[in-house]
Design a protein around this motif. Structure first.
Motif, short mmCIF file in Angstrom:
data_model
loop_
_atom_site.label_atom_id
_atom_site.label_comp_id
_atom_site.label_asym_id
_atom_site.label_seq_id
_atom_site.Cartn_x
_atom_site.Cartn_y
_atom_site.Cartn_z
N LEU A 40 56.72 103.67 -32.51
CA LEU A 40 55.81 102.81 -31.76
C LEU A 40 55.82 103.14 -30.28
CD1 LEU A 40 56.37 99.36 -33.48
CD2 LEU A 40 54.35 100.81 -33.61
N PHE A 41 57.00 103.45 -29.73
CA PHE A 41 57.08 103.82 -28.32
C PHE A 41 56.34 105.12 -28.06
CE2 PHE A 41 59.27 106.06 -24.85
CZ PHE A 41 59.02 105.16 -23.82
N LYS A 42 56.51 106.11 -28.93
CA LYS A 42 55.80 107.37 -28.77
C LYS A 42 54.29 107.18 -28.89
CE LYS A 42 59.61 110.25 -30.26
NZ LYS A 42 60.15 111.13 -31.28
N LEU A 43 53.89 106.30 -29.81
CA LEU A 43 52.47 106.01 -29.96
C LEU A 43 51.91 105.34 -28.71
CD1 LEU A 43 50.08 106.04 -32.00
CD2 LEU A 43 50.79 103.74 -32.64
N LEU A 44 52.67 104.44 -28.12
CA LEU A 44 52.25 103.77 -26.89
C LEU A 44 52.13 104.76 -25.74
CD1 LEU A 44 51.67 101.00 -25.56
CD2 LEU A 44 54.09 100.92 -24.98
N ALA A 48 48.66 105.76 -23.78
CA ALA A 48 48.59 105.65 -22.33
C ALA A 48 48.20 106.99 -21.70
CB ALA A 48 49.94 105.19 -21.76
N LEU A 49 48.76 108.10 -22.19
CA LEU A 49 48.42 109.41 -21.63
C LEU A 49 46.97 109.79 -21.92
CD1 LEU A 49 51.67 111.42 -22.37
CD2 LEU A 49 50.82 110.68 -20.14
N VAL A 50 46.51 109.53 -23.13
CA VAL A 50 45.11 109.83 -23.47
C VAL A 50 44.17 108.96 -22.65
CG1 VAL A 50 43.39 109.73 -25.31
CG2 VAL A 50 45.62 110.74 -25.75
N VAL A 56 40.81 109.91 -15.72
CA VAL A 56 40.76 110.95 -14.68
C VAL A 56 39.54 111.85 -14.88
CG1 VAL A 56 41.95 113.02 -13.84
CG2 VAL A 56 43.22 110.91 -14.17
N VAL A 57 39.28 112.24 -16.12
CA VAL A 57 38.14 113.12 -16.38
C VAL A 57 36.83 112.42 -16.03
CG1 VAL A 57 36.83 114.23 -18.23
CG2 VAL A 57 39.30 114.54 -18.10
#
Length: 70
Positions: A40-44, A48-50, A56-57
């Motif tokens: 779940l942490f990695k998914l979060l 957030a990064l995506v 930004v794009v």
């Protein structure tokens, strides 16, 4: 199985048996819970990064298109 537990006191069914199961399978349960929390942490972090990348794009593409209007 019901016949085995039928003659036992309530505290054996509801206290002792779950405690024994927790002792026997405690490491397995901890590993599964740790794996799920890590996933779940990695998914979060991924979401957030995506989301940051999309922000930004869009920010740069909107500012570059407004500059070309000059």
């Amino acid at each position: 199985m019901r016949e085995i537990f039928a003659g036992l006191p309530w505290w054996v069914k509801w206290v002792a048996v779950p405690l024994i199961a927790l002792v026997v399978f405690g490491g397995l349960i901890a590993n599964v819970v740790g794996f799920v929390i890590g996933l779940l942490f990695k998914l979060l972090v991924f979401v957030a990064l995506v989301g940051g990348l999309i922000y930004v794009v869009r920010k740069f593409t909107s500012s570059s298109s407004s500059r070309s209007d000059w």
